[in-house]
Design a protein around this motif. Structure first.
Motif, PDB file in Angstrom:
ATOM      1  N   SER A  88       0.860  -1.187   0.000  1.00 26.04           N
ATOM      2  CA  SER A  88       0.000   0.000   0.000  1.00 26.04           C
ATOM      3  C   SER A  88       0.896   1.237   0.000  1.00 26.04           C
ATOM      4  O   SER A  88       1.992   1.227   0.566  1.00 26.04           O
ATOM      5  CB  SER A  88      -0.933   0.009   1.210  1.00 26.04           C
ATOM      6  OG  SER A  88      -0.237   0.351   2.387  1.00 26.04           O
ATOM      7  N   THR A  89       0.419   2.289  -0.633  1.00 27.03           N
ATOM      8  CA  THR A  89       1.213   3.514  -0.677  1.00 27.03           C
ATOM      9  C   THR A  89       1.372   4.095   0.732  1.00 27.03           C
ATOM     10  O   THR A  89       2.401   4.695   1.035  1.00 27.03           O
ATOM     11  CB  THR A  89       0.600   4.546  -1.635  1.00 27.03           C
ATOM     12  OG1 THR A  89      -0.756   4.816  -1.241  1.00 27.03           O
ATOM     13  CG2 THR A  89       0.613   4.026  -3.068  1.00 27.03           C
ATOM     14  N   ALA A  90       0.379   3.867   1.597  1.00 25.52           N
ATOM     15  CA  ALA A  90       0.492   4.327   2.988  1.00 25.52           C
ATOM     16  C   ALA A  90       1.623   3.598   3.703  1.00 25.52           C
ATOM     17  O   ALA A  90       2.388   4.206   4.463  1.00 25.52           O
ATOM     18  CB  ALA A  90      -0.828   4.123   3.728  1.00 25.52           C
ATOM     19  N   ASP A  91       1.766   2.280   3.442  1.00 26.76           N
ATOM     20  CA  ASP A  91       2.860   1.518   4.053  1.00 26.76           C
ATOM     21  C   ASP A  91       4.209   1.967   3.489  1.00 26.76           C
ATOM     22  O   ASP A  91       5.199   2.036   4.222  1.00 26.76           O
ATOM     23  CB  ASP A  91       2.677   0.014   3.836  1.00 26.76           C
ATOM     24  CG  ASP A  91       1.588  -0.588   4.721  1.00 26.76           C
ATOM     25  OD1 ASP A  91       1.029   0.133   5.577  1.00 26.76           O
ATOM     26  OD2 ASP A  91       1.297  -1.790   4.545  1.00 26.76           O
ATOM     27  N   CYS A  92       4.255   2.274   2.194  1.00 28.40           N
ATOM     28  CA  CYS A  92       5.500   2.812   1.609  1.00 28.40           C
ATOM     29  C   CYS A  92       5.886   4.095   2.325  1.00 28.40           C
ATOM     30  O   CYS A  92       7.046   4.276   2.704  1.00 28.40           O
ATOM     31  CB  CYS A  92       5.327   3.086   0.114  1.00 28.40           C
ATOM     32  SG  CYS A  92       5.426   1.644  -0.957  1.00 28.40           S
ATOM     33  N   ASP A  93       4.911   4.985   2.504  1.00 26.05           N
ATOM     34  CA  ASP A  93       5.181   6.262   3.166  1.00 26.05           C
ATOM     35  C   ASP A  93       5.608   6.075   4.622  1.00 26.05           C
ATOM     36  O   ASP A  93       6.470   6.797   5.119  1.00 26.05           O
ATOM     37  CB  ASP A  93       3.954   7.176   3.093  1.00 26.05           C
ATOM     38  CG  ASP A  93       3.641   7.622   1.673  1.00 26.05           C
ATOM     39  OD1 ASP A  93       4.544   7.592   0.803  1.00 26.05           O
ATOM     40  OD2 ASP A  93       2.470   7.978   1.404  1.00 26.05           O
ATOM     41  N   ALA A  94       5.041   5.064   5.291  1.00 22.55           N
ATOM     42  CA  ALA A  94       5.357   4.810   6.698  1.00 22.55           C
ATOM     43  C   ALA A  94       6.687   4.073   6.867  1.00 22.55           C
ATOM     44  O   ALA A  94       7.287   4.105   7.932  1.00 22.55           O
ATOM     45  CB  ALA A  94       4.240   3.994   7.348  1.00 22.55           C
ATOM     46  N   TYR A 133       7.547   3.466  -6.541  1.00 23.54           N
ATOM     47  CA  TYR A 133       6.406   4.334  -6.214  1.00 23.54           C
ATOM     48  C   TYR A 133       6.875   5.759  -5.914  1.00 23.54           C
ATOM     49  O   TYR A 133       6.313   6.739  -6.409  1.00 23.54           O
ATOM     50  CB  TYR A 133       5.635   3.759  -5.025  1.00 23.54           C
ATOM     51  CG  TYR A 133       4.743   4.758  -4.330  1.00 23.54           C
ATOM     52  CD1 TYR A 133       3.615   5.271  -4.963  1.00 23.54           C
ATOM     53  CD2 TYR A 133       5.050   5.209  -3.051  1.00 23.54           C
ATOM     54  CE1 TYR A 133       2.815   6.203  -4.322  1.00 23.54           C
ATOM     55  CE2 TYR A 133       4.246   6.131  -2.408  1.00 23.54           C
ATOM     56  CZ  TYR A 133       3.131   6.633  -3.049  1.00 23.54           C
ATOM     57  OH  TYR A 133       2.337   7.566  -2.422  1.00 23.54           O
ATOM     58  N   GLN A 134       7.926   5.894  -5.103  1.00 24.43           N
ATOM     59  CA  GLN A 134       8.424   7.220  -4.744  1.00 24.43           C
ATOM     60  C   GLN A 134       8.978   7.959  -5.961  1.00 24.43           C
ATOM     61  O   GLN A 134       8.756   9.165  -6.117  1.00 24.43           O
ATOM     62  CB  GLN A 134       9.458   7.102  -3.636  1.00 24.43           C
ATOM     63  CG  GLN A 134       8.810   6.688  -2.321  1.00 24.43           C
ATOM     64  CD  GLN A 134       9.776   6.085  -1.321  1.00 24.43           C
ATOM     65  OE1 GLN A 134      10.921   5.809  -1.620  1.00 24.43           O
ATOM     66  NE2 GLN A 134       9.291   5.850  -0.108  1.00 24.43           N
ATOM     67  N   ALA A 135       9.679   7.239  -6.841  1.00 19.15           N
ATOM     68  CA  ALA A 135      10.199   7.875  -8.060  1.00 19.15           C
ATOM     69  C   ALA A 135       9.047   8.307  -8.967  1.00 19.15           C
ATOM     70  O   ALA A 135       9.080   9.387  -9.554  1.00 19.15           O
ATOM     71  CB  ALA A 135      11.139   6.922  -8.792  1.00 19.15           C
ATOM     72  N   ASP A 136       8.019   7.480  -9.066  1.00 24.65           N
ATOM     73  CA  ASP A 136       6.851   7.800  -9.888  1.00 24.65           C
ATOM     74  C   ASP A 136       6.124   9.015  -9.321  1.00 24.65           C
ATOM     75  O   ASP A 136       5.723   9.907 -10.070  1.00 24.65           O
ATOM     76  CB  ASP A 136       5.922   6.589  -9.949  1.00 24.65           C
ATOM     77  CG  ASP A 136       4.722   6.799 -10.843  1.00 24.65           C
ATOM     78  OD1 ASP A 136       4.901   7.314 -11.965  1.00 24.65           O
ATOM     79  OD2 ASP A 136       3.604   6.436 -10.429  1.00 24.65           O
ATOM     80  N   THR A 137       5.966   9.041  -8.002  1.00 30.49           N
ATOM     81  CA  THR A 137       5.276  10.171  -7.352  1.00 30.49           C
ATOM     82  C   THR A 137       6.055  11.459  -7.592  1.00 30.49           C
ATOM     83  O   THR A 137       5.466  12.493  -7.937  1.00 30.49           O
ATOM     84  CB  THR A 137       5.135   9.904  -5.848  1.00 30.49           C
ATOM     85  OG1 THR A 137       4.354   8.708  -5.673  1.00 30.49           O
ATOM     86  CG2 THR A 137       4.450  11.061  -5.142  1.00 30.49           C
ATOM     87  N   LYS A 138       7.373  11.399  -7.426  1.00 25.34           N
ATOM     88  CA  LYS A 138       8.211  12.582  -7.644  1.00 25.34           C
ATOM     89  C   LYS A 138       8.102  13.055  -9.087  1.00 25.34           C
ATOM     90  O   LYS A 138       7.964  14.254  -9.351  1.00 25.34           O
ATOM     91  CB  LYS A 138       9.660  12.243  -7.317  1.00 25.34           C
ATOM     92  CG  LYS A 138      10.611  13.409  -7.404  1.00 25.34           C
ATOM     93  CD  LYS A 138      12.008  12.997  -6.974  1.00 25.34           C
ATOM     94  CE  LYS A 138      12.978  14.155  -7.108  1.00 25.34           C
ATOM     95  NZ  LYS A 138      14.331  13.784  -6.693  1.00 25.34           N
TER      96      LYS A 138
END
Length: 145
Positions: A88-94, A133-138
């Motif tokens: 989950s993106t929330a777990d990635c962020d956490a 995910y982080q690279a895509d978000t950026k």
């Protein structure tokens, strides 16, 4: 180069490669469609993500997840298995949570705990997924040059 720096470089390269769509980067004969992520301590099982398979999607319950197609090659059994892996993106962020493994048809198979930069296989796979995910978000936010 220290082990941690090598891991960071590998994650950045993995993130970059998994973000590229297959159409944009045809594989040369020397370039595999599968990007190595990790292996077990006995060098028997090798875990790879399919180039270009990254997807930002939602689960049946509406949770946003980062997903890609995974491959496990077992040298001892001389077998290869495929599944979908997501975090989950929330777990990635956490930086901690669950790596969820699905069958290719999308049915739940199992889940495993991970911690960012942890030493288990689930953590290595989740690190790869979360770095993409982080690279895509950026990239979507237009940050960077």
């Amino acid at each position: 180069m220290s082990f941690n720096k090598q891991c960071v470089v590998l994650l950045i390269l993995t993130a970059s490669a998994l973000l590229l769509p297959l159409q944009a980067q045809p594989a040369s004969p020397a370039q595999s469609e599968w990007i190595p992520i990790t292996q077990d301590s006995d060098d028997v099982q090798f875990y790879s993500g399919k180039r270009g398979s990254y997807e930002l999607t939602t689960t049946k319950s509406g949770i946003q997840v980062a997903l890609f197609l995974g491959q496990v090659e077992d040298k001892k059994k001389k077998s290869v298995s495929y599944s979908k892996w997501y975090v989950s993106t929330a777990d990635c962020d956490a930086g901690l949570g669950k790596l969820v493994v699905l069958k290719l048809n999308g049915d739940f198979d199992f889940e495993s705990d991970f911690v960012a930069k942890g030493s288990n296989i689930a953590s290595s796979i989740a690190d790869a997924i979360c770095s993409v995910y982080q690279a895509d978000t950026k990239k979507k936010l237009g940050k960077g040059i």
